[in-house]
Design a protein around this motif. Structure first.
Motif, PDB file in Angstrom:
ATOM      1  N   ILE A   1       0.848  -1.194   0.000  1.00 22.10           N
ATOM      2  CA  ILE A   1       0.000   0.000   0.000  1.00 22.10           C
ATOM      3  C   ILE A   1       0.881   1.240   0.000  1.00 22.10           C
ATOM      4  O   ILE A   1       1.675   1.445   0.923  1.00 22.10           O
ATOM      5  N   SER A   2       0.740   2.054  -1.047  1.00 21.05           N
ATOM      6  CA  SER A   2       1.487   3.306  -1.129  1.00 21.05           C
ATOM      7  C   SER A   2       0.503   4.485  -1.092  1.00 21.05           C
ATOM      8  O   SER A   2      -0.642   4.333  -0.657  1.00 21.05           O
ATOM      9  N   THR A   3       0.937   5.644  -1.541  1.00 21.32           N
ATOM     10  CA  THR A   3       0.207   6.867  -1.214  1.00 21.32           C
ATOM     11  C   THR A   3       0.246   7.912  -2.327  1.00 21.32           C
ATOM     12  O   THR A   3       1.175   7.940  -3.149  1.00 21.32           O
ATOM     13  N   ASP A   4      -0.731   8.795  -2.312  1.00 16.78           N
ATOM     14  CA  ASP A   4      -0.743   9.965  -3.200  1.00 16.78           C
ATOM     15  C   ASP A   4       0.435  10.902  -2.913  1.00 16.78           C
ATOM     16  O   ASP A   4       0.792  11.723  -3.751  1.00 16.78           O
ATOM     17  N   TYR A   5       1.040  10.778  -1.745  1.00 16.52           N
ATOM     18  CA  TYR A   5       2.150  11.663  -1.366  1.00 16.52           C
ATOM     19  C   TYR A   5       3.424  11.422  -2.173  1.00 16.52           C
ATOM     20  O   TYR A   5       4.386  12.158  -2.017  1.00 16.52           O
ATOM     21  N   VAL A   6       3.425  10.403  -3.034  1.00 15.28           N
ATOM     22  CA  VAL A   6       4.594  10.225  -3.924  1.00 15.28           C
ATOM     23  C   VAL A   6       4.595  11.282  -5.037  1.00 15.28           C
ATOM     24  O   VAL A   6       5.588  11.456  -5.726  1.00 15.28           O
ATOM     25  N   PHE A   7       3.471  12.001  -5.192  1.00 18.61           N
ATOM     26  CA  PHE A   7       3.373  13.069  -6.188  1.00 18.61           C
ATOM     27  C   PHE A   7       3.487  14.440  -5.514  1.00 18.61           C
ATOM     28  O   PHE A   7       3.270  14.562  -4.305  1.00 18.61           O
ATOM     29  N   ASN A   8       3.780  15.479  -6.313  1.00 22.47           N
ATOM     30  CA  ASN A   8       3.995  16.802  -5.710  1.00 22.47           C
ATOM     31  C   ASN A   8       2.716  17.610  -5.513  1.00 22.47           C
ATOM     32  O   ASN A   8       2.738  18.664  -4.857  1.00 22.47           O
ATOM     33  N   GLY A   9       1.608  17.149  -6.080  1.00 25.02           N
ATOM     34  CA  GLY A   9       0.345  17.847  -5.864  1.00 25.02           C
ATOM     35  C   GLY A   9       0.141  19.066  -6.734  1.00 25.02           C
ATOM     36  O   GLY A   9      -0.786  19.852  -6.507  1.00 25.02           O
ATOM     37  N   ASN A  10       0.976  19.228  -7.759  1.00 27.92           N
ATOM     38  CA  ASN A  10       0.851  20.394  -8.638  1.00 27.92           C
ATOM     39  C   ASN A  10       0.028  20.116  -9.896  1.00 27.92           C
ATOM     40  O   ASN A  10      -0.128  21.001 -10.732  1.00 27.92           O
ATOM     41  N   ALA A  11      -0.473  18.912 -10.032  1.00 27.54           N
ATOM     42  CA  ALA A  11      -1.230  18.546 -11.241  1.00 27.54           C
ATOM     43  C   ALA A  11      -2.591  19.245 -11.265  1.00 27.54           C
ATOM     44  O   ALA A  11      -3.056  19.785 -10.250  1.00 27.54           O
ATOM     45  N   THR A  12      -3.211  19.229 -12.430  1.00 27.33           N
ATOM     46  CA  THR A  12      -4.563  19.785 -12.555  1.00 27.33           C
ATOM     47  C   THR A  12      -5.544  18.741 -13.080  1.00 27.33           C
ATOM     48  O   THR A  12      -6.726  19.009 -13.233  1.00 27.33           O
ATOM     49  N   GLU A  13      -5.035  17.549 -13.358  1.00 29.51           N
ATOM     50  CA  GLU A  13      -5.917  16.441 -13.735  1.00 29.51           C
ATOM     51  C   GLU A  13      -5.414  15.182 -13.033  1.00 29.51           C
ATOM     52  O   GLU A  13      -4.256  15.138 -12.598  1.00 29.51           O
ATOM     53  N   PRO A  14      -6.272  14.166 -12.886  1.00 28.99           N
ATOM     54  CA  PRO A  14      -5.904  13.002 -12.061  1.00 28.99           C
ATOM     55  C   PRO A  14      -4.573  12.363 -12.445  1.00 28.99           C
ATOM     56  O   PRO A  14      -4.263  12.209 -13.631  1.00 28.99           O
ATOM     57  N   TYR A  15      -3.806  12.001 -11.442  1.00 30.11           N
ATOM     58  CA  TYR A  15      -2.495  11.365 -11.652  1.00 30.11           C
ATOM     59  C   TYR A  15      -2.664   9.955 -12.190  1.00 30.11           C
ATOM     60  O   TYR A  15      -3.346   9.127 -11.571  1.00 30.11           O
ATOM     61  N   GLU A  16      -2.039   9.668 -13.338  1.00 33.81           N
ATOM     62  CA  GLU A  16      -1.987   8.301 -13.853  1.00 33.81           C
ATOM     63  C   GLU A  16      -0.912   7.529 -13.079  1.00 33.81           C
ATOM     64  O   GLU A  16      -0.031   8.122 -12.448  1.00 33.81           O
ATOM     65  N   THR A  17      -0.966   6.200 -13.152  1.00 32.90           N
ATOM     66  CA  THR A  17      -0.016   5.379 -12.385  1.00 32.90           C
ATOM     67  C   THR A  17       1.424   5.591 -12.827  1.00 32.90           C
ATOM     68  O   THR A  17       2.353   5.399 -12.048  1.00 32.90           O
ATOM     69  N   ASP A  18       1.622   6.005 -14.094  1.00 31.46           N
ATOM     70  CA  ASP A  18       2.986   6.183 -14.594  1.00 31.46           C
ATOM     71  C   ASP A  18       3.433   7.646 -14.580  1.00 31.46           C
ATOM     72  O   ASP A  18       4.461   7.996 -15.151  1.00 31.46           O
ATOM     73  N   HIS A  19       2.670   8.506 -13.921  1.00 25.58           N
ATOM     74  CA  HIS A  19       3.051   9.918 -13.842  1.00 25.58           C
ATOM     75  C   HIS A  19       4.356  10.042 -13.049  1.00 25.58           C
ATOM     76  O   HIS A  19       4.561   9.322 -12.072  1.00 25.58           O
ATOM     77  N   PRO A  20       5.262  10.933 -13.452  1.00 20.51           N
ATOM     78  CA  PRO A  20       6.523  11.079 -12.718  1.00 20.51           C
ATOM     79  C   PRO A  20       6.283  11.399 -11.241  1.00 20.51           C
ATOM     80  O   PRO A  20       5.458  12.254 -10.913  1.00 20.51           O
ATOM     81  N   THR A  21       6.992  10.688 -10.377  1.00 23.81           N
ATOM     82  CA  THR A  21       6.858  10.921  -8.939  1.00 23.81           C
ATOM     83  C   THR A  21       7.767  12.079  -8.512  1.00 23.81           C
ATOM     84  O   THR A  21       8.805  12.317  -9.128  1.00 23.81           O
TER      85      THR A  21
END
Length: 283
Positions: A99-119
């Motif tokens: 189980i991992s987390t949305d916190y691997v992303f920086n939160g600057n996106a404007t559309e939903p994060y895909e699984t392969d989005h850069p962390t």
């Protein structure tokens, strides 16, 4: 299947054990008192003795603010603990779901994060959870990583419980309105995790309840559904400073989950309704 559940005394772990038993699997729930996942020799010895078919890894250092001060401790649990479980899974041939987390992303996106989005984690918690993902992938070619967000369940401390407590105590609360995400009910997440580990559809998944809201909108809906009269004041992130930065945008795309033929988790408002009924807070 014989399935070891780490963090079995936690908010998610308890529902995972329940769901496994409901589906007829043999659940072996462990917490820190049974196994310290930061001791590699102990992890390998334990898994070689138990010989599970699968490991559902829910144990984590999840105190986001405390992780800023204690990153080394968080790293031992979230990163090294996960690595040792991956090594044990490889030795025993067990499937591993982390189980991992949305916190691997920086939160600057404007559309939903895909699984392969850069962390690009912005804090210690996200860095240590991402390190867990990377160390797991170093040892295993086949794995399940499930990133989730805004988790609430009957067995732990969470935003819903905090809001209901503060609302009843004060009659007025302030909640940030400029952080957006998707709440996730542990019962729904546990159901997906068990459904997933029963398959060989390996990969990285995003799993939250459907729909999007701000923390402010979440709070308003909690009080509405619970029938509690509370004044909710919208705050900016700057008005509510915390030791750790929070991602402003935490919406995770469920495309992978749907493409692989899994049932999407229900809408977050319906999930909240189910939770309030489960915890006898529904009015």
């Amino acid at each position: 299947m014989k399935v070891v559940v780490t963090g079995a005394a936690g908010q998610l772990g308890q529902d995972v054990v329940k769901e496994l038993e409901k589906k007829g699997h043999q659940a072996v729930g462990i917490d820190r008192s049974e196994l310290d996942i930061t001791v590699e020799a102990d992890v390998l010895a334990y898994m070689n003795e138990v010989k599970p078919d699968a490991i559902l890894h829910c144990a984590a250092y999840t105190n986001v603010d405390a992780a800023e001060e204690n990153e080394e401790v968080a790293y031992q649990i979230n990163a090294l603990g996960t690595e040792y479980l991956a090594k044990a899974a490889k030795q025993t041939g067990a499937k591993l779901l982390y189980i991992s987390t949305d916190y691997v992303f920086n939160g600057n996106a404007t559309e939903p994060y895909e699984t392969d989005h850069p962390t690009d984690p912005i804090g210690a918690y996200g860095r240590t959870k991402l390190a867990g993902e990377q160390l797991l992938q170093k040892h295993l070619e086949q794995f399940f990583i499930v990133r989730t967000a805004w988790v609430f369940g009957a067995y732990g401390q969470n935003f819903v419980k905090t809001m209901l407590r503060l609302g009843k105590e004060r009659g007025e609360v302030g909640v940030v309105h400029d952080q957006v995400g998707s709440p996730t009910y542990t019962v729904d997440l546990a159901r997906f995790m068990v459904e997933l580990v029963e398959t060989d559809r390996y990969g990285v998944y995003h799993a939250t309840n459907n729909g999007v809201c701000s923390w402010y909108e979440f709070a308003v809906e909690i009080f509405k559904q619970a029938g509690v009269e509370v004044k909710v004041n919208p705050l900016t992130t700057e008005q509510f400073p915390r030791p750790a930065a929070r991602p402003k945008y935490s919406v995770l795309s469920k495309k992978m989950l749907e493409e692989q033929g899994f049932t999407p988790l229900q809408d977050w408002k319906a999930a909240l309704d189910a939770y309030l009924i489960e915890t006898n807070e529904k009015k």
